[in-house]
Design an enzyme around this catalytic site. Sequence first.
Site, PDB file in Angstrom:
ATOM      1  N   ARG A 195      14.710 -22.975   9.233  1.00 48.09           N
ATOM      2  CA  ARG A 195      14.534 -23.735  10.471  1.00 48.09           C
ATOM      3  C   ARG A 195      15.654 -23.442  11.460  1.00 48.09           C
ATOM      4  O   ARG A 195      15.440 -23.363  12.676  1.00 48.09           O
ATOM      5  CB  ARG A 195      14.478 -25.241  10.171  1.00 48.09           C
TER       6      ARG A 195
ATOM      7  N   ARG B 298      12.545 -35.623   2.260  1.00 44.92           N
ATOM      8  CA  ARG B 298      11.475 -34.810   2.833  1.00 44.92           C
ATOM      9  C   ARG B 298      11.385 -33.492   2.085  1.00 44.92           C
ATOM     10  O   ARG B 298      12.399 -32.880   1.774  1.00 44.92           O
ATOM     11  CB  ARG B 298      11.804 -34.517   4.300  1.00 44.92           C
TER      12      ARG B 298
ATOM     13  N   ARG C 267      19.855 -36.070   3.065  1.00 45.70           N
ATOM     14  CA  ARG C 267      19.186 -37.095   3.850  1.00 45.70           C
ATOM     15  C   ARG C 267      18.082 -37.769   3.033  1.00 45.70           C
ATOM     16  O   ARG C 267      17.358 -37.116   2.304  1.00 45.70           O
ATOM     17  CB  ARG C 267      18.588 -36.428   5.097  1.00 45.70           C
TER      18      ARG C 267
ATOM     19  N   LYS D 257      21.563 -34.139  17.644  1.00 41.10           N
ATOM     20  CA  LYS D 257      21.096 -34.146  19.034  1.00 41.10           C
ATOM     21  C   LYS D 257      20.606 -35.515  19.506  1.00 41.10           C
ATOM     22  O   LYS D 257      21.027 -36.013  20.535  1.00 41.10           O
ATOM     23  CB  LYS D 257      19.962 -33.132  19.128  1.00 41.10           C
TER      24      LYS D 257
ATOM     25  N   ARG E 200      11.361 -24.812  25.507  1.00 40.45           N
ATOM     26  CA  ARG E 200      11.436 -24.046  24.267  1.00 40.45           C
ATOM     27  C   ARG E 200      11.216 -22.552  24.488  1.00 40.45           C
ATOM     28  O   ARG E 200      11.334 -21.763  23.552  1.00 40.45           O
ATOM     29  CB  ARG E 200      10.399 -24.549  23.260  1.00 40.45           C
TER      30      ARG E 200
END
Length: 218
Positions: free
Chosen positions: A167, A156, A123, A14, A89
């Site tokens: 998520r 992370r 990542r 995004k 949201r």
Amino acid sequence: MVNAIIFGAPGSGKGTYASRLQSPLEVDVIATGDIFREIMKEENPLGTKVKSYVEKGLLVPDNVVIEVIKQRLAKIPKGKGFILDGYPRTIEQAKNLSKIVKIDLVIQLIVPDWIIIERLSTRRICKNCGAVYNTRYLKPKVEGICDKCGGPLYQRSDDTPEVIKNRIDVYERQTQPILRFYKEAGVPIIDFKTESPEMPPEVAVEKILNGLKKLQLF
Ligand SMILES: [Zn+2]
């Protein structure tokens, strides 16, 4: 001039796409995460109010959030549009937003779960400067070391397949009703589907722009 909202799960690209659409569309990208960080640095009543919630770990209430958005929208140069990222949201927020500005377009990024999981679980982030790498698609020159600053790279703790899947589910539950809201309001929605994790961002951006052309918004 186009006023758009971009929706996409974490790891959908995004932020990357929005920033690359900025110059062809002549829009400001308004990422709510960034404007909240900015406003908390400001010495004004709104900044202080936002800070008081965030520092207590509380959710910033809708009526305050919309004030922050309103203030940021007012800073857009005349003749320019925007891409909103991270807002609304909830349907309530979408309704509030429609009272202050007209939304011309919604861009929805559709990315299969396996691609998001692969992207995020590979990542790596620099502990020192925050630069983002990927052990498959964007490797640093030396394994585990940042190209830019020499800092150590880490993963992370929430970039694990199970947490990522969760998520994505949260995102879907939150977003589907908002997309329905815009559909019912007659706002055109561009669905952009990623089919391969290697798709270069410029190709994706080109396809999104083609969607806008078809709607005569670009
Ligand atoms: Zn670094």
